[in-house]
Write a protein that holds these residues in place. Structure first.
Motif, PDB file in Angstrom:
ATOM      1  N   UNK A  41     -57.744  -8.229 -15.277  1.00 33.40           N
ATOM      2  CA  UNK A  41     -57.652  -8.584 -13.868  1.00 33.40           C
ATOM      3  C   UNK A  41     -57.086  -7.403 -13.096  1.00 33.40           C
ATOM      4  N   UNK A  42     -57.810  -6.949 -12.088  1.00 36.28           N
ATOM      5  CA  UNK A  42     -57.341  -5.871 -11.225  1.00 36.28           C
ATOM      6  C   UNK A  42     -57.591  -4.476 -11.752  1.00 36.28           C
ATOM      7  N   UNK A  70     -47.485  -9.363 -11.656  1.00 34.92           N
ATOM      8  CA  UNK A  70     -48.570  -8.642 -10.996  1.00 34.92           C
ATOM      9  C   UNK A  70     -49.014  -7.409 -11.773  1.00 34.92           C
ATOM     10  N   UNK A  71     -48.218  -6.976 -12.752  1.00 32.50           N
ATOM     11  CA  UNK A  71     -48.540  -5.774 -13.536  1.00 32.50           C
ATOM     12  C   UNK A  71     -49.575  -6.128 -14.588  1.00 32.50           C
ATOM     13  N   UNK A  72     -50.725  -5.442 -14.542  1.00 27.22           N
ATOM     14  CA  UNK A  72     -51.766  -5.704 -15.539  1.00 27.22           C
ATOM     15  C   UNK A  72     -51.849  -4.588 -16.572  1.00 27.22           C
ATOM     16  N   UNK A  73     -51.782  -3.337 -16.130  1.00 27.45           N
ATOM     17  CA  UNK A  73     -51.935  -2.190 -17.021  1.00 27.45           C
ATOM     18  C   UNK A  73     -50.912  -1.129 -16.638  1.00 27.45           C
ATOM     19  N   UNK A  74     -50.306  -0.508 -17.645  1.00 32.71           N
ATOM     20  CA  UNK A  74     -49.378   0.607 -17.424  1.00 32.71           C
ATOM     21  C   UNK A  74     -49.885   1.772 -18.262  1.00 32.71           C
ATOM     22  N   UNK A 126     -45.695   7.101 -14.986  1.00 37.21           N
ATOM     23  CA  UNK A 126     -46.684   6.065 -15.275  1.00 37.21           C
ATOM     24  C   UNK A 126     -47.550   5.780 -14.063  1.00 37.21           C
ATOM     25  N   UNK A 127     -48.687   5.173 -14.335  1.00 40.48           N
ATOM     26  CA  UNK A 127     -49.516   4.573 -13.299  1.00 40.48           C
ATOM     27  C   UNK A 127     -49.509   3.079 -13.573  1.00 40.48           C
ATOM     28  N   UNK A 128     -49.015   2.298 -12.622  1.00 44.47           N
ATOM     29  CA  UNK A 128     -49.032   0.839 -12.730  1.00 44.47           C
ATOM     30  C   UNK A 128     -50.282   0.341 -12.028  1.00 44.47           C
ATOM     31  N   UNK A 129     -51.094  -0.442 -12.716  1.00 39.99           N
ATOM     32  CA  UNK A 129     -52.245  -1.072 -12.083  1.00 39.99           C
ATOM     33  C   UNK A 129     -51.872  -2.536 -11.890  1.00 39.99           C
ATOM     34  N   UNK A 130     -52.006  -2.995 -10.655  1.00 41.77           N
ATOM     35  CA  UNK A 130     -51.621  -4.365 -10.314  1.00 41.77           C
ATOM     36  C   UNK A 130     -52.829  -5.285 -10.325  1.00 41.77           C
ATOM     37  N   UNK A 131     -52.582  -6.578 -10.344  1.00 40.68           N
ATOM     38  CA  UNK A 131     -53.680  -7.535 -10.450  1.00 40.68           C
ATOM     39  C   UNK A 131     -54.580  -7.568  -9.217  1.00 40.68           C
ATOM     40  N   UNK A 132     -54.163  -6.939  -8.116  1.00 42.64           N
ATOM     41  CA  UNK A 132     -55.043  -6.854  -6.940  1.00 42.64           C
ATOM     42  C   UNK A 132     -55.910  -5.598  -6.989  1.00 42.64           C
TER      43      UNK A 132
END
Length: 189
Positions: free
Chosen positions: A56-57, A177-181, A129-135
Protein backbone atom coordinates in the motif's frame (compact mmCIF):
# COMPACT_ATOMS: atom_id res chain seq x y z
CA UNK A 1 -14.49 -72.09 12.90
CA UNK A 2 -17.40 -70.29 11.23
CA UNK A 3 -17.48 -67.72 14.03
CA UNK A 4 -13.83 -66.90 13.51
CA UNK A 5 -14.46 -66.39 9.78
CA UNK A 6 -17.48 -64.19 10.53
CA UNK A 7 -15.46 -62.05 12.98
CA UNK A 8 -12.59 -61.80 10.49
CA UNK A 9 -15.00 -60.69 7.74
CA UNK A 10 -16.60 -58.10 10.05
CA UNK A 11 -13.18 -56.82 11.11
CA UNK A 12 -12.11 -56.49 7.45
CA UNK A 13 -15.33 -54.61 6.57
CA UNK A 14 -14.85 -52.30 9.54
CA UNK A 15 -11.22 -51.56 8.62
CA UNK A 16 -12.23 -50.93 4.98
CA UNK A 17 -14.98 -48.51 6.04
CA UNK A 18 -12.62 -46.77 8.46
CA UNK A 19 -9.97 -46.39 5.73
CA UNK A 20 -12.56 -45.02 3.28
CA UNK A 21 -13.76 -42.49 5.87
CA UNK A 22 -10.19 -41.39 6.62
CA UNK A 23 -9.48 -41.07 2.89
CA UNK A 24 -12.59 -38.93 2.44
CA UNK A 25 -11.50 -36.62 5.29
CA UNK A 26 -8.01 -35.95 3.87
CA UNK A 27 -9.01 -33.01 1.63
CA UNK A 28 -10.95 -31.27 4.41
CA UNK A 29 -8.08 -31.89 6.85
CA UNK A 30 -5.62 -30.39 4.36
CA UNK A 31 -7.89 -27.37 3.87
CA UNK A 32 -8.15 -26.90 7.64
CA UNK A 33 -4.36 -27.04 8.03
CA UNK A 34 -3.86 -24.58 5.16
CA UNK A 35 -6.54 -22.35 6.64
CA UNK A 36 -4.50 -22.01 9.82
CA UNK A 37 -1.32 -20.80 8.05
CA UNK A 38 -0.59 -17.09 8.51
CA UNK A 39 1.01 -15.01 5.76
CA UNK A 40 4.09 -14.35 7.91
CA UNK A 41 4.66 -18.13 8.22
CA UNK A 42 4.14 -18.57 4.48
CA UNK A 43 6.68 -15.82 3.80
CA UNK A 44 9.18 -17.19 6.33
CA UNK A 45 9.35 -20.33 4.21
CA UNK A 46 10.77 -18.17 1.41
CA UNK A 47 13.75 -16.80 3.38
CA UNK A 48 16.65 -16.40 0.96
CA UNK A 49 14.37 -16.38 -2.10
CA UNK A 50 13.64 -13.43 -4.35
CA UNK A 51 10.13 -12.09 -3.79
CA UNK A 52 8.10 -9.18 -5.07
CA UNK A 53 5.76 -7.44 -2.66
CA UNK A 54 2.91 -5.12 -3.60
CA UNK A 55 2.57 -2.63 -0.78
CA UNK A 56 0.00 0.00 0.00
CA UNK A 57 1.42 3.37 -1.04
CA UNK A 58 4.78 1.98 -2.19
CA UNK A 59 3.79 -0.19 -5.15
CA UNK A 60 6.10 -3.08 -6.02
CA UNK A 61 9.08 -3.73 -3.74
CA UNK A 62 11.34 -6.56 -4.84
CA UNK A 63 14.43 -8.25 -3.51
CA UNK A 64 15.85 -11.21 -1.63
CA UNK A 65 13.91 -11.92 1.57
CA UNK A 66 16.50 -11.83 4.36
CA UNK A 67 14.39 -11.59 7.51
CA UNK A 68 10.89 -11.85 8.95
CA UNK A 69 9.40 -10.57 12.16
CA UNK A 70 5.92 -10.60 13.63
CA UNK A 71 4.91 -7.45 11.71
CA UNK A 72 7.78 -6.76 9.29
CA UNK A 73 9.82 -8.23 6.44
CA UNK A 74 13.38 -7.38 5.47
CA UNK A 75 14.53 -7.46 1.86
CA UNK A 76 17.80 -6.70 0.16
CA UNK A 77 17.02 -4.94 -3.12
CA UNK A 78 19.03 -5.11 -6.35
CA UNK A 79 21.05 -2.04 -5.31
CA UNK A 80 22.11 -3.80 -2.09
CA UNK A 81 19.95 -1.57 0.12
CA UNK A 82 17.98 -2.97 3.00
CA UNK A 83 14.24 -2.50 2.69
CA UNK A 84 12.05 -2.90 5.76
CA UNK A 85 8.40 -3.58 4.89
CA UNK A 86 5.51 -3.25 7.32
CA UNK A 87 3.52 -6.49 7.10
CA UNK A 88 0.14 -4.73 7.57
CA UNK A 89 0.93 -2.68 4.42
CA UNK A 90 1.42 -5.82 2.34
CA UNK A 91 -1.23 -6.34 -0.33
CA UNK A 92 0.16 -9.22 -2.45
CA UNK A 93 3.25 -11.39 -2.84
CA UNK A 94 4.81 -13.14 -5.81
CA UNK A 95 7.79 -15.47 -5.75
CA UNK A 96 6.76 -17.64 -2.82
CA UNK A 97 8.34 -21.07 -2.68
CA UNK A 98 6.43 -24.28 -1.96
CA UNK A 99 7.60 -24.49 1.65
CA UNK A 100 5.94 -22.79 4.58
CA UNK A 101 7.76 -22.20 7.83
CA UNK A 102 6.42 -24.17 10.74
CA UNK A 103 4.58 -21.93 13.18
CA UNK A 104 6.96 -20.94 15.92
CA UNK A 105 5.88 -21.35 19.51
CA UNK A 106 5.04 -18.06 21.16
CA UNK A 107 8.27 -16.54 22.37
CA UNK A 108 8.77 -13.39 24.37
CA UNK A 109 11.91 -12.54 22.37
CA UNK A 110 10.15 -12.97 19.01
CA UNK A 111 7.17 -10.92 20.18
CA UNK A 112 9.32 -7.91 21.13
CA UNK A 113 11.29 -7.84 17.87
CA UNK A 114 8.49 -5.98 16.16
CA UNK A 115 8.58 -3.09 13.67
CA UNK A 116 9.23 -0.55 16.41
CA UNK A 117 12.29 -2.50 17.63
CA UNK A 118 13.60 -2.80 14.06
CA UNK A 119 13.18 0.95 13.57
CA UNK A 120 14.99 1.63 16.86
CA UNK A 121 17.97 -0.19 15.35
CA UNK A 122 17.97 2.40 12.56
CA UNK A 123 17.82 5.18 15.18
CA UNK A 124 20.94 3.75 16.86
CA UNK A 125 22.74 3.41 13.51
CA UNK A 126 21.85 6.99 12.51
CA UNK A 127 21.18 5.61 9.04
CA UNK A 128 19.69 7.88 6.43
CA UNK A 129 16.35 6.45 5.28
CA UNK A 130 13.50 7.00 2.88
CA UNK A 131 10.13 6.42 4.54
CA UNK A 132 7.33 5.52 2.13
CA UNK A 133 3.91 6.21 3.60
CA UNK A 134 0.63 4.50 2.81
CA UNK A 135 -0.53 7.54 0.79
CA UNK A 136 2.42 7.04 -1.59
CA UNK A 137 4.48 9.98 -0.36
CA UNK A 138 8.13 9.56 0.61
CA UNK A 139 10.13 11.38 3.26
CA UNK A 140 13.92 11.29 3.58
CA UNK A 141 16.06 11.92 6.59
CA UNK A 142 17.28 10.26 9.76
CA UNK A 143 15.12 8.59 12.37
CA UNK A 144 15.50 10.35 15.72
CA UNK A 145 13.19 8.30 17.95
CA UNK A 146 10.46 5.70 17.93
CA UNK A 147 7.47 5.99 20.23
CA UNK A 148 4.64 3.60 20.96
CA UNK A 149 2.75 4.49 17.78
CA UNK A 150 4.93 7.04 15.96
CA UNK A 151 8.39 7.63 14.60
CA UNK A 152 10.19 10.99 14.47
CA UNK A 153 12.12 11.79 11.32
CA UNK A 154 14.63 14.61 11.05
CA UNK A 155 14.02 15.52 7.43
CA UNK A 156 17.04 16.40 5.31
CA UNK A 157 18.17 15.80 1.76
CA UNK A 158 19.16 12.21 0.97
CA UNK A 159 22.62 13.33 -0.08
CA UNK A 160 23.37 15.03 3.26
CA UNK A 161 24.31 13.75 6.69
CA UNK A 162 22.09 14.65 9.65
CA UNK A 163 23.63 17.91 10.80
CA UNK A 164 21.66 20.73 12.49
CA UNK A 165 22.13 22.96 9.44
CA UNK A 166 20.85 20.23 7.07
CA UNK A 167 17.66 19.42 8.99
CA UNK A 168 14.66 21.17 7.43
CA UNK A 169 12.16 20.02 10.07
CA UNK A 170 11.42 17.17 12.46
CA UNK A 171 8.23 15.32 11.64
CA UNK A 172 6.31 12.79 13.75
CA UNK A 173 4.83 10.08 11.52
CA UNK A 174 2.15 7.65 12.66
CA UNK A 175 3.69 4.19 12.70
CA UNK A 176 0.59 2.76 11.02
CA UNK A 177 1.23 5.01 8.01
CA UNK A 178 4.76 3.66 7.41
CA UNK A 179 4.76 1.00 4.70
CA UNK A 180 8.39 0.76 3.54
CA UNK A 181 11.69 2.00 5.00
CA UNK A 182 14.71 1.99 2.67
CA UNK A 183 18.19 2.59 4.01
CA UNK A 184 20.15 5.16 2.04
CA UNK A 185 23.82 5.88 1.79
CA UNK A 186 24.65 9.56 2.08
CA UNK A 187 24.78 10.87 -1.46
CA UNK A 188 22.06 8.47 -2.63
CA UNK A 189 18.62 9.49 -3.70
Amino acid sequence: MRWQQLFADLQAEFEEAEAAEEWAQLPSRARAETGAVRLAERLAGALGARVSLRCRGAGEVAGRLTGCGPDWLLLEDDAGREVLVSLPALLAVTGLVRTTAAPEPASRVRAVVDLRRALRGLVRDRSAVALVLDDGSALTGTLDRVGADFVELAEHAADEFRRPAAVRRVRAVALGAVTVVRTLAPGAA
